[in-house]
Each structure stands twice: as structure tokens, then as C-alpha cells.
Enzyme design. Structure first.
Site, PDB file in Angstrom:
ATOM      1  N   TYR A 167      -3.996 -39.842  33.128  1.00  0.00           N
ATOM      2  CA  TYR A 167      -4.332 -41.294  32.409  1.00  0.00           C
ATOM      3  C   TYR A 167      -4.113 -42.399  33.464  1.00  0.00           C
ATOM      4  O   TYR A 167      -5.014 -43.228  33.629  1.00  0.00           O
ATOM      5  CB  TYR A 167      -3.773 -41.671  31.222  1.00  0.00           C
ATOM      6  CG  TYR A 167      -4.333 -40.919  29.897  1.00  0.00           C
ATOM      7  CD1 TYR A 167      -5.411 -41.437  29.147  1.00  0.00           C
ATOM      8  CD2 TYR A 167      -3.777 -39.559  29.514  1.00  0.00           C
ATOM      9  CE1 TYR A 167      -5.850 -40.612  27.905  1.00  0.00           C
ATOM     10  CE2 TYR A 167      -4.368 -39.019  28.405  1.00  0.00           C
ATOM     11  CZ  TYR A 167      -5.399 -39.410  27.834  1.00  0.00           C
ATOM     12  OH  TYR A 167      -5.901 -38.722  26.804  1.00  0.00           O
ATOM     13  N   GLU A 200      -7.666 -33.941  29.695  1.00  0.00           N
ATOM     14  CA  GLU A 200      -7.746 -35.147  28.907  1.00  0.00           C
ATOM     15  C   GLU A 200      -7.663 -36.216  30.087  1.00  0.00           C
ATOM     16  O   GLU A 200      -7.030 -36.061  31.045  1.00  0.00           O
ATOM     17  CB  GLU A 200      -6.265 -35.579  27.995  1.00  0.00           C
ATOM     18  CG  GLU A 200      -6.458 -34.904  26.678  1.00  0.00           C
ATOM     19  CD  GLU A 200      -5.349 -34.994  25.898  1.00  0.00           C
ATOM     20  OE1 GLU A 200      -4.888 -36.352  26.044  1.00  0.00           O
ATOM     21  OE2 GLU A 200      -4.840 -34.358  25.147  1.00  0.00           O
ATOM     22  N   GLU A 246       1.138 -31.142  25.926  1.00  0.00           N
ATOM     23  CA  GLU A 246       2.020 -32.235  26.511  1.00  0.00           C
ATOM     24  C   GLU A 246       3.320 -31.904  25.947  1.00  0.00           C
ATOM     25  O   GLU A 246       3.878 -32.770  25.096  1.00  0.00           O
ATOM     26  CB  GLU A 246       1.510 -33.479  26.098  1.00  0.00           C
ATOM     27  CG  GLU A 246       0.159 -34.133  26.799  1.00  0.00           C
ATOM     28  CD  GLU A 246      -0.303 -35.337  26.776  1.00  0.00           C
ATOM     29  OE1 GLU A 246       0.212 -36.305  25.810  1.00  0.00           O
ATOM     30  OE2 GLU A 246      -1.385 -35.870  27.417  1.00  0.00           O
ATOM     31  N   ASN A 294      -3.449 -33.264  31.987  1.00  0.00           N
ATOM     32  CA  ASN A 294      -3.914 -34.612  31.048  1.00  0.00           C
ATOM     33  C   ASN A 294      -3.736 -35.753  31.951  1.00  0.00           C
ATOM     34  O   ASN A 294      -2.270 -35.891  32.296  1.00  0.00           O
ATOM     35  CB  ASN A 294      -3.282 -34.758  29.697  1.00  0.00           C
ATOM     36  CG  ASN A 294      -3.584 -33.619  28.851  1.00  0.00           C
ATOM     37  OD1 ASN A 294      -4.420 -32.803  29.077  1.00  0.00           O
ATOM     38  ND2 ASN A 294      -3.083 -33.646  27.476  1.00  0.00           N
ATOM     39  N   ARG A 311     -12.784 -29.470  23.183  1.00  0.00           N
ATOM     40  CA  ARG A 311     -11.458 -29.098  22.950  1.00  0.00           C
ATOM     41  C   ARG A 311     -11.104 -29.701  21.664  1.00  0.00           C
ATOM     42  O   ARG A 311     -10.894 -30.691  21.343  1.00  0.00           O
ATOM     43  CB  ARG A 311     -10.517 -29.693  24.160  1.00  0.00           C
ATOM     44  CG  ARG A 311      -9.122 -29.206  24.034  1.00  0.00           C
ATOM     45  CD  ARG A 311      -8.380 -29.671  25.111  1.00  0.00           C
ATOM     46  NE  ARG A 311      -6.965 -29.629  24.801  1.00  0.00           N
ATOM     47  CZ  ARG A 311      -5.851 -30.462  25.148  1.00  0.00           C
ATOM     48  NH1 ARG A 311      -6.231 -31.702  25.447  1.00  0.00           N
ATOM     49  NH2 ARG A 311      -4.731 -30.363  24.565  1.00  0.00           N
ATOM     50  N   HIS A 337      -0.599 -29.250  18.961  1.00  0.00           N
ATOM     51  CA  HIS A 337      -0.854 -30.752  19.622  1.00  0.00           C
ATOM     52  C   HIS A 337       0.030 -31.554  18.707  1.00  0.00           C
ATOM     53  O   HIS A 337      -0.582 -32.234  17.818  1.00  0.00           O
ATOM     54  CB  HIS A 337      -2.377 -31.074  19.419  1.00  0.00           C
ATOM     55  CG  HIS A 337      -2.688 -32.220  20.287  1.00  0.00           C
ATOM     56  ND1 HIS A 337      -3.504 -32.152  21.184  1.00  0.00           N
ATOM     57  CD2 HIS A 337      -2.328 -33.561  20.338  1.00  0.00           C
ATOM     58  CE1 HIS A 337      -3.869 -33.374  21.929  1.00  0.00           C
ATOM     59  NE2 HIS A 337      -3.021 -34.184  21.279  1.00  0.00           N
TER      60      HIS A 337
END
Ligand code: GAL
Length: 495
Positions: A327, A395, A182, A325, A74, A137
Site C-alpha cells: 500500500y 492487494e 497478512e 500486499n 480473490r 483473513h
């Protein structure tokens, strides 16, 4: 077991790796401007001027991709490298190059920006790696910022023109597209907190407007793809939405449960609800914003959380898969919007705060508490809430700060544990997870943390002219995981 065609990937983003910030007539982006004009905004006054120098060293990146055995990579395109002023009236034609496309025997004239991405994309395809391409991005052309940026209603049309240009130019080879990465982070960190470019601090107003225009821009691009390119190119388009997993701090408390609902509505729901559920923002979010406007005497006309116009193509249904994404996770309780708060802002609207469970180790960056189980929970929630979509985890990663450990055992554990949770989500919860992308292929420019935070599967020596890339132990382990699953997924030899 993962599906045989599961995408095993790693991700990067243009501004974080490319460098070459003004090479070959590239236009300035808001991150170029932010780093150059407000160096105190980034730790150590760092910038992405050179970063991993991938604009020059892209073949080394391809070697890294091959060494990991990835099936997918990506990357993002730099809007201002392709269109220096942000508009298609001015394609970067100043450095002209001819390039030859062997598959259709055509010699074409193109700009250096186009040539650069063609080299990378063709290089990936030549080694059997599928590109997933993000159009945006965080790096808006500065020329468009000067015309109001994401707060201007016109940005949606300009983004759509840029997206069409990219579909037209690269869509014969790119089959997985992310329009915007995002939007939450771009809107909130860039327009509410001023810690990301464009460095705007207009709490409680600008982020909602920027987010609204990102949704309109995304939807316009999806509709263009659907109407013009899909039948010929056969690709899929989505938007990458980031979210923590969130659960009530006290599982018995109805207040904590309501705060958790708001927490998820203001992150995941803000962008996913309009696209996957109703075409509009979550009711919980709108009610919370309106309540604070009333309480603070601001009134609701016009509403701070804008309304979508019925005259524009709809937002609902504008994603061909769910791009997530993930985390970290949080335990949530009310806080931030009670009587004492007199300031307009998203924190007041949200009236919820997330805390870290003491059993979760916090790694390199303070916000990243390690909670792999949260990804499984979030995937299950996405299946239930957003109508069982195909999901790519676009991600997921773990940072190091301070002395570099090439034997990054903690990160190895993070990836192993997280990938096990993805497997459980597929096998036990029936979530249709189609792929997993580690963040990141390389150590890179980590936004306001500069180069102090390292997320790579490859270490990058930022003091060396050649930006030497060296695989971390976690890279070797990820490569082994991939190779194990890819070999299992091979069809049996009939003999
Ligand atoms: C995401 C972002 C990436 C990367 C990562 C780690 O929010 O998309 O660019 O910086 O976080 O912080």
C-alpha cells in the site's frame, strides 16, 4: 506489456463483505466477538454483521466482477461459517443442502457454508474468472480463541485440518490458495496493539508467539497440499505478506541504513525470510529482540522470538509463489529502542521509525501515503532477496474518507501510476510478476475504521437494504486498463 496470462483481479475478505454473521448456524469469529463485546474498538461501534450482505447478495458481487472484466477474483472463506467450532469434528451440517456438480454428475450432501462458497466459486468459473481463495483473513473461530487462539501451539494442527477440509472440498476448482492473509497485521494489531481482534495487548511477547504459530500453521497446510492434493489438483499455495517499501531517510547515514534493514526485517522479513531464505527469522530481527531482552533485564530464556522445532516439517520452501500486499512506503531513521525506552514491546525491539516523505500525498487514511514507485522498488528487492519468485500483488489500493466522490480522480491516478510501476518492474527489472489484485472490489467493513473508509472499485450504499453497488470512475478506468491489456494479449488472428 503484461504477460498474456497475467491475472487481473480484485480482492475482498469474508468478514469485510459477507454479513450473515450468525446465518444458518455459522459460528462466531473473533471479529464478531470483538465488535459485539468491545464496540468502542471500532469507529462508530460498527460491525460486519451485515456489511455488504454478500452472503445474500453474492450474485451482485459476481456481476461487479464481470463488469470489471476481471480474470481473477480473490475472496476468503470464513472458517467459522464452514466449521462453526473451528474443528472438523463439527462441520456446519445443521442446514443441509444437496448440490449437484455437473462436471462429474454427482449429487452431494453438504452444509450451508459449503453450499455458499460452492455457489460463489462455481459462479466465478461459469463466467471464466479464476478464484484465488484465502483460507484465513483475520477471522479465527471464537471457539478456538477460547482455547488460546494463535498463541496456542495446537492452532497449527487445527488450521491444517481446516485447510485440508477446504482443499478437499473446493480444490477441484480452486488453483490459487493463500493460507493466511497478512500474518504481520494479525499478530501485531491483534496481539500487541489490541486494535484488531482478538484485542490482546501483551507487548513484545504475544505477537511473536502468534506470528510463530501462523508460520507453523501455514507450513503444515502447505505440506498437506504438497503431499495429498497437489498431484491431483495441480494448484499453488502461498501466504500473503504485507510490507511497506522502506528506504533510509538520509541516504548518506549508516544509522538510517541499519534502521531500514531492521524495518524491513520486522515486516517483510519476519514471514518471508523463514519461508523463502533460511527456515528461520532474519538474524537482524532475532539480534534486535535479544538485545532489548538483555537490556531490559528479561533474559533470553525462553527467547521472546520463538525457535522452530527440528521435529516439525520445515518452514523453508513452503510457498509456490510470493503473495505481496503493498500500500505505501516509508523513509526510515532509528528511534524507539534507545536508552530512554523502558517498556518491552515491538517498537523498542525494532528501534526504527518510518516517516512519510512530504512529497507523498496522504489519502483518506493517515497511514496511506501515496508512493507507487515503492511497489517497483519492493518487487525488485523481492526478486533479489527471495530468489526470483513468481509474484502476485495480492492487494493494493487507495481509500476515500469523508464525502463520497463517485468521480474518484485521485484513486484513478493511484491505480494508473501503480500499474505503470508494476509494468516497469516486469519489463525493466525482470521481476516475474504474475498478477495484480486491486483492494477492493467493494467498499466494505474496514476493520477498526468501520465503514468510514472506502476502498472499493464499487461504491456500496450501506444505508440501503439492498446494499446497492455502483461502479466508481476508478472502476471504469480499471476495467479499461484490463480490457486494453487483455485485447493486446489475444493471439493474432492467423487469417
Ligand atoms: C489490508 C487487509 C485488508 C484491507 C486493507 C486496507 O491490511 O488485508 O483486509 O483492510 O488492508 O486497509
Amino acid at each position: 506489456m503484461f504477460p498474456h496470462d497475467f491475472a487481473w483481479g480484485a480482492a475482498t475478505a469474508a468478514y469485510q463483505v459477507e454479513g450473515g454473521w450468525d446465518a444458518d448456524h455459522k459460528g462466531e469469529s473473533i471479529w464478531d466477538a470483538f465488535c459485539h463485546r468491545e464496540p468502542s474498538g471500532v469507529l462508530g461501534g460498527h460491525s460486519g454483521d451485515v456489511a455488504c450482505d454478500s452472503y445474500r447478495l453474492w450474485e451482485q458481487d459476481l456481476r461487479c466482477v464481470r463488469d470489471l472484466g476481471l480474470t481473477h477474483y480473490r475472496l476468503s472463506l470464513s472458517w467459522s461459517r464452514l466449521l462453526p467450532h473451528g474443528t472438523t469434528d463439527h462441520v456446519n451440517q445443521t442446514g443441509l443442502w444437496y448440490y449437484y456438480t455437473p462436471h462429474n454428475n454427482v449429487l452431494r450432501l453438504c452444509s450451508t457454508g459449503v453450499r455458499y462458497y460452492n455457489q460463489v466459486i462455481n459462479g466465478l468459473i461459469a463466467c471464466n474468472v479464476a478464484p484465488m481463495v484465502t483460507l484465513y483473513h483475520f477471522d479465527l473461530p471464537q471457539a478456538l480463541q477460547e482455547r488460546g487462539g494463535w498463541q496456542s501451539p495446537h492452532v497449527a494442527t487445527l488450521f491444517d485440518a481446516y485447510a485440508r477440509f477446504c482443499f478437499q472440498t473446493f480444490g477441484d476448482r480452486v488453483k490459487l490458495w493463500i493460507t493466511i492473509n497478512e500474518p504481520y497485521v494479525c499478530a501485531k494489531l491483534g496481539h500487541e496493539d489490541a486494535v484488531h481482534a482478538p484485542g490482546i495487548r501483551q507487548p513484545g511477547v504475544a505477537a511473536y508467539l502468534a506470528g510463530h504459530n501462523m508460520l507453523r500453521a501455514h507450513a503444515a497446510a502447505w505440506h498437506s497440499y504438497d503431499a495429498i492434493y497437489r498431484s491431483k489438483q495441480g494448484g499453488l499455495v502461498s501466504m500473503a505478506i504485507n510490507s511497506d517499501w522502506a528506504e533510509p531517510l538520509d541516504p548518506e547515514s549508516t544509522e538510517d541504513a541499519a534502521a531500514t534493514e531492521r524495518y524491513l526485517a520486522f515486516t517483510l522479513g519476519w514471514f518471508a525470510w523463514p519461508v523463502f531464505v533460511t527456515g528461520d527469522y532474519p538474524e537482524v530481527m532475532r539480534a534486535a529482540v535479544d538485545r532489548q531482552s538483555e537490556r531490559l533485564g528479561r533474559g533470553n530464556s525462553p527467547p521472546r522470538l520463538p525457535r522452530f522445532s527440528k521435529d516439525e516439517p520445515g518452514i523453508l520452501g513452503t510457498a509456490d509463489f510470493f503473495a505481496l500486499n503493498y500500500y505505501t512506503s516509508r523513509k526510515v531513521r532509528p528511534g524507539g529502542g534507545r536508552g530512554g525506552e523502558t517498556l518491552l514491546g515491538m517498537k523498542t525491539d525494532l528501534d526504527a521509525e518510518g516517516v512519510v516523505d512530504p512529497s507523498w500525498p496522504v489519502c483518506g487514511v493517515p497511514w496511506l501515503a501515496v508512493a507507487p514507485y515503492g511497489l517497483r522498488k519492493l518487487l525488485k528487492y523481492i526478486k533479489a532477496t527471495f530468489n526470483h519468485p513468481a509474484v502476485y500483488v495480492t492487494e493494493n489500493g487507495f481509500a476515500q474518507m469523508g464525502p463520497v466522490l463517485m468521480d474518484d480522480i485521485q484513486r484513478c491516478g493511484y491505480y494508473q501510476d501503480t500499474i505503470v510501476e508494476v509494468a516497469k518492474a516486469i519489463e525493466e527489472d525482470g521481476v516475474n510478476v504474475r498478477g495484480y489484485f486491486a483492494w477492493s472490489l467493494l467498499d466494505n467493513f474496514e476493520w477498526s475504521d468501520g465503514y468510514s473508509v472506502r476502498f472499493g472499485l464499487f461504491h456500496v450504499d450501506f444505508s440501503a437494504g439492498e446494499r446497492t453497488r455502483t461502479m466508481y470512475r476508478s472502476g471504469r478506468e480499471y476495467a479499461q486498463i484490463i480490457s486494453k491489456h487483455r485485447s493486446r494479449a489475444q493471439p493474432e488472428n492467423p487469417s
